[in-house]
Design an enzyme around this catalytic site. Structure first.
Site, PDB file in Angstrom:
ATOM      1  N   SER A  94      -2.985  -1.812   7.309  1.00 29.05           N
ATOM      2  CA  SER A  94      -2.551  -2.187   5.955  1.00 29.05           C
ATOM      3  C   SER A  94      -1.386  -3.166   6.035  1.00 29.05           C
ATOM      4  O   SER A  94      -0.630  -3.161   7.021  1.00 29.05           O
ATOM      5  CB  SER A  94      -2.070  -0.942   5.194  1.00 29.05           C
ATOM      6  OG  SER A  94      -1.455  -1.289   3.970  1.00 29.05           O
ATOM      7  N   TYR A 106       2.894   7.015   4.665  1.00 28.69           N
ATOM      8  CA  TYR A 106       1.678   6.216   4.851  1.00 28.69           C
ATOM      9  C   TYR A 106       1.981   4.938   5.638  1.00 28.69           C
ATOM     10  O   TYR A 106       1.265   4.591   6.593  1.00 28.69           O
ATOM     11  CB  TYR A 106       1.118   5.878   3.475  1.00 28.69           C
ATOM     12  CG  TYR A 106      -0.060   4.932   3.449  1.00 28.69           C
ATOM     13  CD1 TYR A 106      -1.356   5.409   3.660  1.00 28.69           C
ATOM     14  CD2 TYR A 106       0.108   3.575   3.163  1.00 28.69           C
ATOM     15  CE1 TYR A 106      -2.448   4.543   3.608  1.00 28.69           C
ATOM     16  CE2 TYR A 106      -0.971   2.706   3.115  1.00 28.69           C
ATOM     17  CZ  TYR A 106      -2.252   3.202   3.337  1.00 28.69           C
ATOM     18  OH  TYR A 106      -3.323   2.333   3.278  1.00 28.69           O
TER      19      TYR A 106
END
Ligand code: NAD
Length: 294
Positions: A187, A200
């Protein structure tokens, strides 16, 4: 699907997304507007003819877009998903089969080492081999502030995004053939972390380290290891993250292209990294971020 133009700013939805929420894992039918996975647009060119792929989290979102593209490029595809996502998995398997390829769905929890390991042997048994491994299952949740970080949720993030990924990669690695490709969905958060996604973002940075380390070892066996780093992409994960109306309304609008991406816009990146077109590319991170720098 909105009309496709050559201008990347308006190739897909430009305005924000309506208020909505759902539990994790998210479901496609409850995600409004419908994400575009390339169902009506992706055209294959035989770039993955005869390949056998396993995609974790392949039932929906980015994983579904990769599954559709892989099948239309000539690959047989097994997808992994949580049991409660069977409806999404059935739709994806149907799309794989409509492309004339073998489609298999495997339901379970990748946090469970036994399951995350067994999906490798199950894919080899049902598809006759495994050459492309996409480690894409992921979980995230919104955190109001660091002191509100709940231990259980943090552990779920670490176990899903890191332990599950490692269990499956480790099970597959010894018997991957030369020419195999491992692709991790990392990401932009690995490089540009949001405080509300601290746990995360940590896992996404760790995934990048994993890719760079494994690529060095795997190269001598003719195996390539890479990551795709998506920016803000409209998938069931987003309404299931716990963000408020304002955050959804502005989702993706802080990118240079001024909008969120659709899963279909990731498909080419996965096909490229899975195919021989990327034969000299390993240990890299391919950004699909609407222009946000890594
Ligand atoms: P998604 O909800 O469509 O896909 C996530 C999938 O992960 C789910 O389908 C689910 O089947 C699977 N999953 C989650 N926990 C699991 C578990 N414990 N066991 C088995 N499967 C599990 O959402 P998506 O956005 O397509 O997410 C795919 C990947 O993309 C994730 O790794 C996510 O972190 C990453 N990503 C998404 C975005 C975005 O904006 N959507 C941005 C950057 C990275």
């Amino acid at each position: 699907m909105t009309e496709n133009t050559n201008d990347p700013r308006d190739a897909h939805r430009e305005e924000g997304f309506p208020a909505q929420e759902q539990d994790q894992p998210g479901h496609t039918a409850e995600t409004h507007p419908d994400p575009d996975h390339g169902e009506s647009s992706y055209v294959g060119h035989g770039r993955l003819e005869g390949r056998r792929a396993l995609i974790t989290g392949g039932d929906s979102g980015i994983g579904r877009a990769a599954a559709i593209a892989f099948a239309r490029e000539g690959a047989d595809v097994a997808i992994v998903h949580m049991p409660e996502e069977q409806a999404d998995a059935d739709d994806t398997v149907r799309l794989i089969r409509e492309a004339g390829r073998q489609g298999v769905s495997l339901a379970g929890d990748v946090r469970d080492e036994g399951f995350a390991t067994s999906i490798v042997s199950e894919t080899r048994r049902q598809l006759g081999g495994l050459d492309v491994l996409v480690l894409n299952a992921g979980y995230q949740h919104d955190i109001e502030g660091f002191d509100a970080l709940e231990t259980d949720k943090m552990r779920r993030v670490f176990a899903t995004n890191l332990e599950g990924m490692v269990y499956t990669a480790r099970a597959a690695y010894p018997e991957l053939p030369e020419g195999a490709s491992i692709i991790v969905t990392a990401s932009v958060q690995a490089y540009n972390p949001s405080p509300g996604l601290v746990d995360y973002a940590m896992t996404k940075a760790a995934q990048v380290a994993f890719v760079k380390a494994l690529a060095q070892e795997a190269g001598s066996r003719g195996i390539r290891v890479n990551a795709v780093a998506p920016g803000p992409i409209w998938t069931p994960l987003i309404p299931a993250t716990g963000w408020d109306e304002e955050r959804l309304a502005s989702f993706g609008q802080d990118t240079p292209l001024g909008r969120a991406g659709q899963p279909a816009e990731l498909a080419g990146a996965y096909v490229y990294l899975a195919s021989e077109e990327s034969s000299y590319t390993s240990g890299t991170v391919l950004a699909v971020t609407g222009g946000k720098p890594l």
